[in-house]
Enzyme design. Sequence first.
Site, PDB file in Angstrom:
ATOM      1  N   ARG A 150       0.768  -1.320  -0.073  1.00  0.00           N
ATOM      2  CA  ARG A 150      -0.046   0.103  -0.007  1.00  0.00           C
ATOM      3  C   ARG A 150       0.827   1.197   0.134  1.00  0.00           C
ATOM      4  O   ARG A 150       1.006   1.985   1.033  1.00  0.00           O
ATOM      5  CB  ARG A 150      -0.928  -0.059   1.285  1.00  0.00           C
ATOM      6  CG  ARG A 150      -2.132  -0.940   1.068  1.00  0.00           C
ATOM      7  CD  ARG A 150      -3.010  -1.161   2.065  1.00  0.00           C
ATOM      8  NE  ARG A 150      -4.271  -1.726   1.678  1.00  0.00           N
ATOM      9  CZ  ARG A 150      -5.465  -2.170   2.262  1.00  0.00           C
ATOM     10  NH1 ARG A 150      -5.309  -1.456   3.638  1.00  0.00           N
ATOM     11  NH2 ARG A 150      -6.434  -2.733   1.932  1.00  0.00           N
ATOM     12  N   GLN A 155      -1.002   2.280  -6.166  1.00  0.00           N
ATOM     13  CA  GLN A 155      -2.301   2.089  -5.892  1.00  0.00           C
ATOM     14  C   GLN A 155      -3.054   1.742  -7.153  1.00  0.00           C
ATOM     15  O   GLN A 155      -4.088   0.890  -7.135  1.00  0.00           O
ATOM     16  CB  GLN A 155      -2.994   3.554  -5.659  1.00  0.00           C
ATOM     17  CG  GLN A 155      -2.549   3.873  -4.129  1.00  0.00           C
ATOM     18  CD  GLN A 155      -2.843   5.555  -3.900  1.00  0.00           C
ATOM     19  OE1 GLN A 155      -3.295   6.232  -4.764  1.00  0.00           O
ATOM     20  NE2 GLN A 155      -3.184   5.745  -2.753  1.00  0.00           N
ATOM     21  N   ASP A 158      -3.133  -2.061  -7.012  1.00  0.00           N
ATOM     22  CA  ASP A 158      -4.002  -2.886  -5.872  1.00  0.00           C
ATOM     23  C   ASP A 158      -5.221  -3.768  -6.321  1.00  0.00           C
ATOM     24  O   ASP A 158      -6.170  -3.278  -6.301  1.00  0.00           O
ATOM     25  CB  ASP A 158      -4.239  -1.881  -5.020  1.00  0.00           C
ATOM     26  CG  ASP A 158      -4.593  -2.296  -3.854  1.00  0.00           C
ATOM     27  OD1 ASP A 158      -4.562  -3.454  -3.579  1.00  0.00           O
ATOM     28  OD2 ASP A 158      -4.809  -1.380  -2.451  1.00  0.00           O
ATOM     29  N   SER A 161      -8.053  -3.595  -3.348  1.00  0.00           N
ATOM     30  CA  SER A 161      -9.011  -2.618  -3.586  1.00  0.00           C
ATOM     31  C   SER A 161      -9.856  -2.564  -4.762  1.00  0.00           C
ATOM     32  O   SER A 161     -11.375  -2.518  -4.520  1.00  0.00           O
ATOM     33  CB  SER A 161      -8.075  -1.339  -3.629  1.00  0.00           C
ATOM     34  OG  SER A 161      -7.439  -1.122  -2.479  1.00  0.00           O
ATOM     35  N   TYR A 258      -3.924  -2.125   7.873  1.00  0.00           N
ATOM     36  CA  TYR A 258      -4.819  -3.233   8.520  1.00  0.00           C
ATOM     37  C   TYR A 258      -5.255  -3.203   9.812  1.00  0.00           C
ATOM     38  O   TYR A 258      -4.554  -2.735  10.658  1.00  0.00           O
ATOM     39  CB  TYR A 258      -4.142  -4.401   8.189  1.00  0.00           C
ATOM     40  CG  TYR A 258      -4.042  -4.936   6.521  1.00  0.00           C
ATOM     41  CD1 TYR A 258      -4.885  -5.269   5.762  1.00  0.00           C
ATOM     42  CD2 TYR A 258      -2.540  -4.453   5.977  1.00  0.00           C
ATOM     43  CE1 TYR A 258      -4.475  -5.527   4.240  1.00  0.00           C
ATOM     44  CE2 TYR A 258      -2.328  -4.917   4.612  1.00  0.00           C
ATOM     45  CZ  TYR A 258      -3.418  -5.402   3.962  1.00  0.00           C
ATOM     46  OH  TYR A 258      -3.047  -5.396   2.741  1.00  0.00           O
TER      47      TYR A 258
END
Length: 411
Positions: A150, A155, A158, A161, A258
């Site tokens: 992350r 991004q 990812d 996500s 997390y």
Amino acid sequence: MAATPCLLSHACCRRWPSKANDMKIAIPRERRPGERRVAASPETVKKLKALGLDVVVESGAGLGSSITDAAFEAAGAAIAADAASALADADIVLKVQRPLIAAEGGEDELALMRKGALLFAILNPYNSRDHVKAYADAGVNAFAMEFMPRITRAQVMDVLSSQANLAGYKAVVDAASEYGRAFPMMMTAAGTVPPARAFIMGVGVAGLQAIATAKRLGAIVSATDVRPAVKEQVQSLGGSFVAVENDEFKQAETAGGYAKEMSDDYKRQQAALVAEHIKKQDIVITTALIPGRKAPILVTAEHVASMKPGSVIIDLAVEQGGNVEGAKLGEVVTTANGVKIVGHANYASRIAESASLLYAKNLLALLTSLHGKETGVAVNWDDEIVKAIALTRDGAIVHPAFADAREAQPA
């Protein structure tokens, strides 16, 4: 004469492409039950071709996502009749789920990949450590896309996500389908229909999307999470936040974003708060996961028993043991008091067309970052993204989380 540069790995026994645009990317059809996604789209095929890479798609690979062979072919891909043809001499293999291996007793996809190939997929290695060893034994360099760090530049790569976002949306749509009443308040000449009350447990990417979707459908939305940072996010989406906000709660998030495992004392306090709150809810959606661990129980049998008949619970963590007591993988269970517990597997695949398009873009972004005009796709093993996602390299297990499997390898 200078030595030929190592384009893909340090394995000396593999076939090297004579130039960058000789590199072949294979997209086989997914073979695991219930998987409808595909690891490419016509858009990403065009862009991979623009990088000078050859793309081969197995016939029928995109049908579960409503992408025909003709659409792939029009984008520039070659169509292979079967997996063996698609994977033959492939330098790079793009998949959604981990390949089937001989130990599973059926088709052996891994055996069709040649030594030195790069495999990019959602490999689920914590729950399939035997696969990690199999990748190393086969000399396949395997990369787990769900381990993407992350960080800002990752991004766009990812996959957790992109896929969880869609799962959160689909969970609310499924809840609305299972629920026997309307979500929004409706005022009619015959009377008023009250709005549904939706409670989202676990406010990661899936949870945030669930909050937003339920709110758009007109529900009164509340949410809970052990991470204090999400409180403002919940409120910004129009939801109310439910949590025991003590000192432990204020330190309940890892550096990676997390949730941490909470103490038994905190769990008891939170359970008491949830027990009172959940009695009033019509919809509950649970999304809590801890990487590499069994999903924590958030909704007990007592909680379920306290809910009103016709209420619906969606357990998005059912594949990792479930957040809800009584949830069954792949089933919709109706309890004695009339509560439905929905345990559908592979939620992203339930919205496969959108999920495939986003996943394909995640893969494209990663390959583009590894691509050089002269070298083609070249792995920099010292890059922080590569270090985070690499499981195996040149016949060895390199990810530190799987040291036990590494120690089991022959010297």
